[in-house]
Design a protein around this motif. Structure first.
Motif, PDB file in Angstrom:
ATOM      1  N   ALA B  86       5.390   0.339 -22.405  1.00  0.00           N
ATOM      2  CA  ALA B  86       6.712  -0.140 -21.979  1.00  0.00           C
ATOM      3  C   ALA B  86       7.550  -0.531 -23.197  1.00  0.00           C
ATOM      4  CB  ALA B  86       6.555  -1.331 -21.026  1.00  0.00           C
ATOM      5  N   VAL B  87       6.923  -1.267 -24.123  1.00  0.00           N
ATOM      6  CA  VAL B  87       7.639  -1.712 -25.330  1.00  0.00           C
ATOM      7  C   VAL B  87       8.087  -0.503 -26.152  1.00  0.00           C
ATOM      8  CG1 VAL B  87       7.399  -2.990 -27.512  1.00  0.00           C
ATOM      9  CG2 VAL B  87       6.444  -3.938 -25.382  1.00  0.00           C
ATOM     10  N   LYS B  88       7.202   0.500 -26.270  1.00  0.00           N
ATOM     11  CA  LYS B  88       7.520   1.733 -27.010  1.00  0.00           C
ATOM     12  C   LYS B  88       8.785   2.389 -26.457  1.00  0.00           C
ATOM     13  CE  LYS B  88       3.587   3.989 -27.724  1.00  0.00           C
ATOM     14  NZ  LYS B  88       2.549   4.990 -27.338  1.00  0.00           N
ATOM     15  N   ARG B  89       9.000   2.236 -25.150  1.00  0.00           N
ATOM     16  CA  ARG B  89      10.166   2.856 -24.499  1.00  0.00           C
ATOM     17  C   ARG B  89      11.359   1.893 -24.414  1.00  0.00           C
ATOM     18  NH1 ARG B  89       5.613   5.104 -23.107  1.00  0.00           N
ATOM     19  NH2 ARG B  89       5.515   7.365 -22.681  1.00  0.00           N
ATOM     20  N   GLY B  90      11.241   0.753 -25.140  1.00  0.00           N
ATOM     21  CA  GLY B  90      12.405  -0.130 -25.253  1.00  0.00           C
ATOM     22  C   GLY B  90      12.459  -1.271 -24.262  1.00  0.00           C
ATOM     23  N   ALA B  91      11.434  -1.424 -23.442  1.00  0.00           N
ATOM     24  CA  ALA B  91      11.451  -2.535 -22.478  1.00  0.00           C
ATOM     25  C   ALA B  91      10.835  -3.792 -23.089  1.00  0.00           C
ATOM     26  CB  ALA B  91      10.676  -2.142 -21.225  1.00  0.00           C
ATOM     27  N   VAL B  92      11.377  -4.935 -22.726  1.00  0.00           N
ATOM     28  CA  VAL B  92      10.744  -6.215 -23.047  1.00  0.00           C
ATOM     29  C   VAL B  92       9.783  -6.549 -21.904  1.00  0.00           C
ATOM     30  CG1 VAL B  92      11.109  -8.684 -23.418  1.00  0.00           C
ATOM     31  CG2 VAL B  92      12.710  -7.017 -24.390  1.00  0.00           C
ATOM     32  N   VAL B  93       8.551  -6.899 -22.272  1.00  0.00           N
ATOM     33  CA  VAL B  93       7.518  -7.147 -21.256  1.00  0.00           C
ATOM     34  C   VAL B  93       7.283  -8.646 -21.093  1.00  0.00           C
ATOM     35  CG1 VAL B  93       5.035  -6.948 -20.796  1.00  0.00           C
ATOM     36  CG2 VAL B  93       6.342  -4.943 -21.595  1.00  0.00           C
ATOM     37  N   VAL B  94       7.286  -9.111 -19.848  1.00  0.00           N
ATOM     38  CA  VAL B  94       6.786 -10.457 -19.542  1.00  0.00           C
ATOM     39  C   VAL B  94       5.481 -10.260 -18.784  1.00  0.00           C
ATOM     40  CG1 VAL B  94       7.237 -12.683 -18.449  1.00  0.00           C
ATOM     41  CG2 VAL B  94       9.153 -11.336 -19.364  1.00  0.00           C
ATOM     42  N   ASP B  95       4.387 -10.638 -19.422  1.00  0.00           N
ATOM     43  CA  ASP B  95       3.056 -10.312 -18.894  1.00  0.00           C
ATOM     44  C   ASP B  95       2.387 -11.537 -18.291  1.00  0.00           C
ATOM     45  OD1 ASP B  95       0.718  -8.957 -18.320  1.00  0.00           O
ATOM     46  OD2 ASP B  95      -0.173  -9.486 -20.266  1.00  0.00           O
ATOM     47  N   ILE B 125       6.048 -10.919 -24.130  1.00  0.00           N
ATOM     48  CA  ILE B 125       5.960 -12.368 -23.959  1.00  0.00           C
ATOM     49  C   ILE B 125       4.889 -12.625 -22.893  1.00  0.00           C
ATOM     50  CG2 ILE B 125       7.136 -14.468 -23.190  1.00  0.00           C
ATOM     51  CD1 ILE B 125       9.396 -11.732 -24.189  1.00  0.00           C
ATOM     52  N   ALA B 126       4.031 -13.579 -23.155  1.00  0.00           N
ATOM     53  CA  ALA B 126       2.975 -13.879 -22.181  1.00  0.00           C
ATOM     54  C   ALA B 126       3.355 -15.074 -21.324  1.00  0.00           C
ATOM     55  CB  ALA B 126       1.658 -14.150 -22.904  1.00  0.00           C
ATOM     56  N   ASN B 127       3.036 -14.953 -20.037  1.00  0.00           N
ATOM     57  CA  ASN B 127       3.182 -16.043 -19.080  1.00  0.00           C
ATOM     58  C   ASN B 127       1.853 -16.804 -19.065  1.00  0.00           C
ATOM     59  OD1 ASN B 127       5.099 -16.849 -16.803  1.00  0.00           O
ATOM     60  ND2 ASN B 127       3.145 -16.740 -15.713  1.00  0.00           N
TER      61      ASN B 127
END
Lengths: 352, 352
Positions: B86-95, B125-127
């Motif tokens: 997801a990050v590779k494709r430009g998305a910010v991840v909230v995990d 970013i981790a939850n």
């Protein structure tokens, strides 16, 4: 004592009284007769004792004529009035209510911990609070070996500690919620404390109130654990803090206990000690997922201890998980065990 | 951002994913589109979003093309593989899984506590763990005011933290026991930990195991509370000990927390402080039997704090009872709140 003792059970129809009858069927105490006493409402009903029906009689002062040992579990107000009447008629009373527990003239006894306190009895012996008893059974061997400076306990207490009606309340609420009813459609009448103003659902809930609130915003249940620990261990210097919580379990109190000892003990040393301790069954093997569980404690007399581990920061700190059937070791069994110990120590008589 | 963000929810059919969709219906975040992702098995099913049906798509790496924010809650192994895609494709991840939480390159964020950590994010970013989040929300205002030296926590955790199947397991077991079945007739498959060898009933029981056992006989859940507290509060010197216990509650984690502060604070000073604290609802009036309850926390975003009282022996010691909906503040709401905070701080972009 040729034939055995004449025993009375006061509150014979209650959750604890019922278990007292079972424990008397199983005791080493020599028994000549058992008399079941309850309120007028229950008089005339029958209960089995060793296969034979016994008729429940109405509790009156003269019920205790000819009784050697009277086991009380019918509420503090009944004990207040009738325990002295029983003693007056020559019976030794083992009282399961909180009424006499902190009376300096009344021994408060867990037989594994302070049997010698029985020698000072003047007719009445108090059975400690359920949540205190199992903690004492688990901690006394550690106190004797390493000294005990501090206890912080959070409890997970079963509803049967609040009586048979509380069990019924939990079951009815659980069924209603499983049937899709909302919590607003429930009609709690007993918990968290029958004598308090407001009542809350216990099914699928956790209630941080047991008994009513008292000094410093602690509940009486929390004060009981603090004061009774000091009295039973005969050491007011032990720091005790308790948070008492009711959870939707029928029987079996669980406790998350943190202690600080005087001398450092490894968890393995604690395990070795508790393995041989009276009234304790060690259930502690994380590699095999072995630890005490409320459901597994039901109808067992022992106190189950597991999850023993060191505190990560305090050298003399230890954590553990302690479970016991609150109706048995927490009430009926401890009461009958006190009677057995009175017999062994030749103390079944009211001193002049 | 003219029209809003394109958002993906990974694990859209799970207990947390379902709540994430609800929280997105309610957010201040500008949203252009929502894409629901799950396993192949769930692909083709629909879920409503603001009244319109959305079709669930199978999760593949290219699912994240054109996505701005991806909320993950489909298990650690899914996050491990797909969050970097997801990050590779430009998305910010909230995990929401534990996979990246202790990675020094990944901020671990409770927006009320450490929003500035978001400024260091590198795409993920981790939850934090559910049981950690609510404790942080309650304790951070006290830490800021009086310093925090020590935490001892015992948890009373709901089954929904173990997923939708665990909720079903609790309900089936409770019904079976209410119908008079014995505990031996139950067939637990999920709890205490789906990945562990043995399974035990949770209905009318308390299980002192959440997640599998790890170092020093603490469970991973207990280690999460310890390690995540240090990371979120950015202070490894805080002594933390945890005992994590599952109880038969559907949703709403409760916690019995003991703390020692640097400076002494009265219970009333703590109440005054928490009354104004972000994300906290104070419920603390013993005279009116007001205290937090799991059942009352369901579908609420706040963390509820009550039973605040001084330790009877340690001047800087305080006890309290902290409750929150583990699926909301403990998971879905905290994740969406992180996304809102990223937006407010203009951080919804993957740094080069």
């Amino acid at each position: 004592m040729e034939k055995g003792y004449r025993i009375a059970v006061v509150g014979a129809t209650g959750a604890v009284g019922t278990k007292m009858i079972e424990m008397l069927e199983d005791t080493t105490l020599p028994i000549e007769s058992v008399k079941l006493l309850a309120s007028k409402r229950s008089a005339g009903k029958t209960r089995e004792f060793k296969g034979a029906p016994l008729t429940i009689e109405e509790l009156v002062p003269d019920s205790f004529n000819g009784i050697d040992i009277a086991l009380f579990s019918a509420g503090g107000s009944i004990s207040k009035v009738f325990a002295p009447e029983a003693v007056k008629r020559g019976a030794v009373v083992v009282d399961n209510t909180s009424h006499f527990r902190m009376d300096p003239n009344v021994p408060l006894v867990v037989p594994e911990v302070n049997p010698d306190a029985l020698k000072r009895h003047k007719g009445i012996i108090a059975n400690p609070n359920c949540s205190t008893i199992q903690m004492m059974v688990a901690l006394e061997p550690i106190r004797q070996t390493a000294g005990l400076k501090r206890i912080i306990v959070s409890t997970y207490q079963a509803v049967s500690g609040a009586g048979a009606k509380a069990i019924e309340e939990l079951k009815q609420e659980a069924q209603a919620l499983l049937d899709g009813k909302s919590k607003e459609e429930l009609d709690p009448q007993i918990l968290p404390a029958g004598s308090d103003k407001l009542h809350y659902p216990i099914a699928f809930n956790a209630l941080p109130q047991i008994d009513v609130f008292a000094e410093d915003d602690y509940t009486y249940e929390e004060w009981k654990m603090i004061n009774e620990t000091h009295k039973i261990m005969e050491d007011d210097a032990i720091k005790v803090a308790a948070t008492c919580v009711r959870i939707p379990v029928v029987s079996g109190h669980s406790e998350s206990i943190y202690i600080e000892t005087e001398k450092e003990m490894t968890p393995q040393a604690v395990r070795d000690l508790l393995e041989k301790a009276p009234g304790v069954t060690l259930q502690d093997d994380p590699s095999q997922q072995v630890y005490p569980q409320a459901l597994n404690s039901v109808d067992k007399k022992d106190t189950f201890v597991g999850r023993i581990r060191r505190d990560l920061d305090v050298k003399t700190g230890l954590h553990m998980w302690v479970v016991s059937d609150n109706l048995l070791k927490g009430a009926a069994w401890n009461s009958v065990q006190i009677a057995e110990t009175l017999h062994e120590l030749n103390l079944v008589r009211v001193p002049n």
